[in-house]
Write a protein that holds these residues in place. Structure first.
Motif, mmCIF file in Angstrom:
data_model
loop_
_atom_site.group_PDB
_atom_site.id
_atom_site.type_symbol
_atom_site.label_atom_id
_atom_site.label_comp_id
_atom_site.label_asym_id
_atom_site.label_seq_id
_atom_site.Cartn_x
_atom_site.Cartn_y
_atom_site.Cartn_z
ATOM 1 N N ALA A 41 19.963 -8.772 -14.120
ATOM 2 C CA ALA A 41 19.727 -10.212 -14.269
ATOM 3 C C ALA A 41 20.983 -10.902 -14.806
ATOM 4 O O ALA A 41 21.369 -11.972 -14.335
ATOM 5 C CB ALA A 41 18.550 -10.446 -15.200
ATOM 6 N N ARG A 76 23.987 -10.008 -14.452
ATOM 7 C CA ARG A 76 25.035 -10.041 -13.430
ATOM 8 C C ARG A 76 24.797 -11.194 -12.458
ATOM 9 O O ARG A 76 25.737 -11.878 -12.046
ATOM 10 C CB ARG A 76 25.043 -8.703 -12.665
ATOM 11 N N GLN A 77 23.513 -11.420 -12.142
ATOM 12 C CA GLN A 77 23.191 -12.435 -11.132
ATOM 13 C C GLN A 77 23.328 -13.860 -11.655
ATOM 14 O O GLN A 77 23.857 -14.724 -10.980
ATOM 15 C CB GLN A 77 21.770 -12.219 -10.627
ATOM 16 N N VAL A 78 22.774 -14.101 -12.840
ATOM 17 C CA VAL A 78 22.829 -15.456 -13.414
ATOM 18 C C VAL A 78 23.268 -15.306 -14.878
ATOM 19 O O VAL A 78 22.443 -15.311 -15.790
ATOM 20 C CB VAL A 78 21.451 -16.164 -13.342
ATOM 21 N N ARG A 127 21.962 -17.881 -17.645
ATOM 22 C CA ARG A 127 20.520 -18.127 -17.699
ATOM 23 C C ARG A 127 19.776 -16.978 -18.360
ATOM 24 O O ARG A 127 18.688 -17.165 -18.889
ATOM 25 C CB ARG A 127 19.961 -18.346 -16.296
ATOM 26 N N VAL A 128 20.347 -15.782 -18.289
ATOM 27 C CA VAL A 128 19.661 -14.639 -18.864
ATOM 28 C C VAL A 128 19.489 -14.818 -20.379
ATOM 29 O O VAL A 128 18.525 -14.346 -20.978
ATOM 30 C CB VAL A 128 20.417 -13.334 -18.507
ATOM 31 N N GLU A 129 20.401 -15.556 -20.965
ATOM 32 C CA GLU A 129 20.322 -15.813 -22.412
ATOM 33 C C GLU A 129 19.102 -16.674 -22.744
ATOM 34 O O GLU A 129 18.527 -16.555 -23.808
ATOM 35 C CB GLU A 129 21.585 -16.537 -22.884
ATOM 36 N N THR A 130 18.732 -17.552 -21.818
ATOM 37 C CA THR A 130 17.627 -18.473 -22.111
ATOM 38 C C THR A 130 16.268 -17.784 -22.061
ATOM 39 O O THR A 130 15.262 -18.405 -22.392
ATOM 40 C CB THR A 130 17.611 -19.677 -21.135
ATOM 41 N N VAL A 131 16.223 -16.530 -21.627
ATOM 42 C CA VAL A 131 14.969 -15.793 -21.745
ATOM 43 C C VAL A 131 15.071 -14.774 -22.885
ATOM 44 O O VAL A 131 14.299 -13.819 -22.959
ATOM 45 C CB VAL A 131 14.537 -15.103 -20.424
ATOM 46 N N GLY A 132 16.029 -15.005 -23.762
ATOM 47 C CA GLY A 132 16.123 -14.209 -24.993
ATOM 48 C C GLY A 132 16.877 -12.911 -24.857
ATOM 49 O O GLY A 132 16.758 -12.033 -25.715
ATOM 50 N N LEU A 133 17.657 -12.759 -23.789
ATOM 51 C CA LEU A 133 18.386 -11.504 -23.598
ATOM 52 C C LEU A 133 19.869 -11.705 -23.894
ATOM 53 O O LEU A 133 20.461 -12.701 -23.463
ATOM 54 C CB LEU A 133 18.211 -11.013 -22.161
#
Lengths: 322, 228
Positions: A198, A200-202, A205-211
């Motif tokens: 995830a 790698r792809q975006v 945005r991955v940060e906004t789901v807490g990752l």
């Protein structure tokens, strides 16, 4: 199917060569398997993490020099740091592997911490710069042979095995490759692998789901470096020789070529790429000194017409990291 | 109890300032509609809340100073985002898109599937193969899987077919009535927003131009600041 054929070839050909008394073929297969191991390491960073590292020769070289330095001190009965720690060298492969993996992982941690502040072309350049830094350092490291490198008289030992027997050493390398492939598969299928995919792809945005995508990339870069470092130790043991060329950017480029040829993010892509490279090197190298031209043409074809590499071409589009 | 507070928030894109002292407060269980013309600072406000953009002023979520946190830390506190343009993880399957964001709480795969049955039917499909509406449902489902306390929906129905829009608005209404989730909904669909939001905040030139109860928003004010 392609994966099964590859495994069958990697088991069958060396066994046939052993029975037929063709040790050179076993050595070639060993070289391919070690290159594949190095590329499996890079494939984790490149395929899963999207990190285009042109500095993986650093870890390959560190693994090589870990073996070279430890074996050099053991064969010459010279302790390391004689005035302070007086550590003995060793000819034991498991100990050498452990040192190679830890040293490569530590180097990957430091390089990753600095490089991952950048992205894109800057990441490529900074990893390349680290590679060249180590390359020029070892050239001037006269204590361990400098530009001439370091020769080891006898291959290191493994408990219960005769590592001088080509098929036994091949078996060790193949087992380690299988272990690295299993680890890669587990990582790709784990929640951590999903997170990397995830990220790698975006990336943002991955940060906004807490990752924490950056931390995940650092972790995979360290694992990747450690695997490539292990390959470096094996490569040095295969040749019984280490030299600064293990750190050169050519080496980084070759490891990347294995991955791209075979298929980025495909589990068996690096294996297919390394086997193809060694086969071309051997077959075409006998025909012409300029065999790299054919390799270049093949690489061009793969990049233009088969983004999934050889494995992708033969197996078609599959789930990510298959 | 106030869940999110913004006071005098400023933010810039390089030399270009986008927020000039944004104020906003969202209480627990409250649904707030944020409206405004394009380029007035709605998405910038969202980016500031989600820590995707450095911002000045006071940003507090559940007693935590957001300005000290990274984006993933803000999300872990309970700020869920359905971003403009969906931004699903295209090479992951529907299920993987949901699982990768999962944190323990009320929302799990079964509950998201119940809210959006289409996603359950397509659980093994790559996100890139979904229609725009399905991708939007997936983006909402993914944000819900983080089990947020505040869900921010940035233009969640933009560019979708009327039937799909209705389906998504119905789901948003369910979130409000059945779960009591705090919502910040950015949209221009006044009619649908009236069915969901308790309060409205109209944004113009990086500031609040009008704020009040949704019922108190008249057509003239809406037309002046939102254009609809």
């Amino acid at each position: 199917m392609v994966n099964a054929a590859l495994v069958a070839a990697l088991v069958g050909v060396p066994l046939w060569a052993h029975v037929a008394g063709e040790p050179f073929t076993i050595t070639l297969a060993t070289r391919a398997v070690i290159f594949a191991l190095a590329a499996v390491g890079l494939n984790l960073a490149l395929g899963l993490g999207g990190l285009v590292s042109l500095g993986h020769a650093v870890f390959f070289g560190i693994g090589g020099y870990a073996m070279g330095i430890l074996a050099f001190h053991a064969q010459n009965y010279l302790p390391m740091f004689p005035e302070t720690l007086a550590i003995e060298g060793t000819k034991s492969m498991p100990v050498i592997w452990l040192v190679a993996v830890i040293a490569s992982a530590l180097a990957a941690l430091v390089i990753g911490l600095l490089s991952l502040r950048t992205a894109g072309v800057y990441f490529i350049m900074i990893t390349l710069a680290f590679g060249q830094m180590f390359y020029y350092f070892t050239i001037s490291w006269s204590a361990y042979g400098g530009e001439d490198g370091l020769s080891i008289w006898v291959r290191n030992g493994f408990p219960g095995l005769n590592t001088l027997d080509p098929i036994q050493f091949y078996g060790l390398c193949f087992t380690l490759l299988c272990g690295a492939l299993w680890l890669s598969h587990r990582i790709a299928r784990s929640p951590f692998g999903l997170m990397l995919n995830a990220a790698r792809q975006v990336p943002h945005r991955v940060e906004t789901v807490g990752l924490d995508g950056q931390r995940a990339k650092l972790v995979v870069f360290v694992i990747s470096g450690a695997i490539t470092g292990l390959a470096g130790a094996l490569f040095a043991d295969l040749n019984r020789f280490v030299s600064p060329t293990m750190f050169s950017w050519h080496m980084s480029g070759e490891i990347m070529i294995f991955v791209i040829l075979g298929g980025v993010a495909r589990l068996f892509g690096p294996v297919a790429g390394a086997v193809l490279f060694v086969a071309m090197e051997h077959v075409l190298g006998d025909l012409s000194d300029y065999w790299h031209i054919y390799l270049g043409a093949l690489l061009l074809g793969i990049v233009l017409f088969a983004r999934g590499g050889v494995v992708g071409l033969l197996a078609g589009r599959a789930k990510s990291h298959d | 109890m106030t869940l999110l507070t913004l006071e005098g928030v400023t933010a810039s894109y390089g030399a270009s300032q986008a927020l000039f002292g944004m104020d906003l407060a969202i209480a627990e269980g409250e649904a707030v509609a944020m409206m405004g013309r394009n380029g007035m600072g709605k998405t910038t406000t969202v980016r500031a809340i989600c820590r995707m953009l450095p911002a000045g002023g006071r940003l507090v979520f559940d007693g935590h100073d957001l300005t000290r946190l990274a984006s993933h830390q803000a999300a872990k506190l309970g700020i869920g985002l359905v971003p403009e343009g969906r931004r699903c993880f295209r090479d992951l399957t529907v299920e993987e898109n949901l699982v990768v964001a999962a944190r323990s709480g009320h929302w799990d795969l079964a509950r998201v599937a119940e809210l959006f049955p289409r996603l359950a039917e397509r659980r093994s499909q790559r996100a890139s193969t979904l229609s725009g509406g399905e991708q939007q449902m997936l983006a909402i489902g993914r944000a819900l899987m983080t089990n947020p306390r505040l869900l921010i929906l940035d233009e969640a129905t933009e560019g979708l077919a009327p039937l799909i829009r209705a389906e998504i608005w119905a789901a948003i209404a369910r979130l409000k009535t059945e779960t009591g989730l705090s919502l910040l909904v950015i949209d221009k669909s006044l009619k649908e927003l009236r069915g969901v939001a308790d309060r409205a905040v109209l944004v113009a030139r990086g500031q609040v131009a009008w704020a009040g109860a949704m019922d108190a928003l008249d057509a003239e004010t809406s037309a002046r600041h939102v254009g609809v």
